[in-house]
Design a protein around this motif. Structure first.
Motif, PDB file in Angstrom:
ATOM      1  N   ARG A  93      45.812  40.209  37.180  1.00 17.80           N
ATOM      2  CA  ARG A  93      47.277  40.271  37.243  1.00 17.80           C
ATOM      3  C   ARG A  93      47.777  41.397  38.135  1.00 17.80           C
ATOM      4  N   GLY A  94      47.186  41.513  39.304  1.00 17.55           N
ATOM      5  CA  GLY A  94      47.640  42.489  40.292  1.00 17.55           C
ATOM      6  C   GLY A  94      47.169  43.912  40.069  1.00 17.55           C
ATOM      7  N   ARG A  95      46.364  44.154  39.060  1.00 14.30           N
ATOM      8  CA  ARG A  95      45.855  45.499  38.791  1.00 14.30           C
ATOM      9  C   ARG A  95      44.345  45.526  38.950  1.00 14.30           C
ATOM     10  N   THR A  96      43.861  46.636  39.439  1.00 18.73           N
ATOM     11  CA  THR A  96      42.420  46.819  39.572  1.00 18.73           C
ATOM     12  C   THR A  96      41.887  47.405  38.271  1.00 18.73           C
ATOM     13  N   ARG A 116      46.977  43.605  26.479  1.00 15.20           N
ATOM     14  CA  ARG A 116      47.256  42.185  26.286  1.00 15.20           C
ATOM     15  C   ARG A 116      46.382  41.316  27.190  1.00 15.20           C
ATOM     16  N   GLY A 117      45.550  40.515  26.600  1.00 18.71           N
ATOM     17  CA  GLY A 117      44.748  39.561  27.353  1.00 18.71           C
ATOM     18  C   GLY A 117      43.596  40.150  28.142  1.00 18.71           C
ATOM     19  N   ALA A 118      43.329  41.444  28.002  1.00 21.63           N
ATOM     20  CA  ALA A 118      42.233  42.059  28.768  1.00 21.63           C
ATOM     21  C   ALA A 118      41.454  43.015  27.873  1.00 21.63           C
ATOM     22  N   HIS A 144      36.683  43.188  30.660  1.00 13.90           N
ATOM     23  CA  HIS A 144      37.462  43.139  31.893  1.00 13.90           C
ATOM     24  C   HIS A 144      37.565  44.473  32.611  1.00 13.90           C
ATOM     25  N   GLY A 145      37.240  45.568  31.951  1.00 11.96           N
ATOM     26  CA  GLY A 145      37.362  46.885  32.559  1.00 11.96           C
ATOM     27  C   GLY A 145      38.665  47.558  32.174  1.00 11.96           C
ATOM     28  N   VAL A 146      38.870  48.730  32.751  1.00 10.80           N
ATOM     29  CA  VAL A 146      40.016  49.562  32.420  1.00 10.80           C
ATOM     30  C   VAL A 146      40.801  49.848  33.694  1.00 10.80           C
TER      31      VAL A 146
END
Length: 95
Positions: free
Chosen positions: A72-75, A28-30, A35-37
């Motif tokens: 959103r807080g995730r790398t 969702r949104g990435a 944006h990467g994984v």
């Protein structure tokens, strides 16, 4: 550096991240290509716990072969194509 990224699992990760949209679902949104994984989908694809996948991703990041982006807080992890090309040239020259 010469032998560390040659681990089969890390080579698989680098290959999957070459075309992440083909190997990982869009979140969702990435968009994975833009944006990467994040670590979770990589761990799921490898069939290993997240901490194992995170160790591989961290090592590749420290070597400069992957770039990171926080969303959103995730790398999220992306290939660093410029750095990968430089390393490939070093090996071609017989480093």
């Amino acid at each position: 550096m010469a032998r560390t990224p040659a681990h089969g699992t890390r080579l698989d990760i680098l290959e999957w991240l070459r075309d992440p949209a083909a190997h990982f679902p869009q979140r969702r949104g990435a968009d994975p290509a833009v944006h990467g994984v994040p670590c979770g989908p990589v761990a799921a694809k490898l069939g290993v716990p997240r901490r194992v996948a995170a160790a591989h991703l961290t090592l590749l990041t420290r070597l400069g072969l992957l770039r990171t982006r926080r969303i959103r807080g995730r790398t999220h992890y992306l290939r660093d194509e410029v750095r990968i090309a430089k390393v490939a040239r070093m090996f071609e020259k017989g480093w």
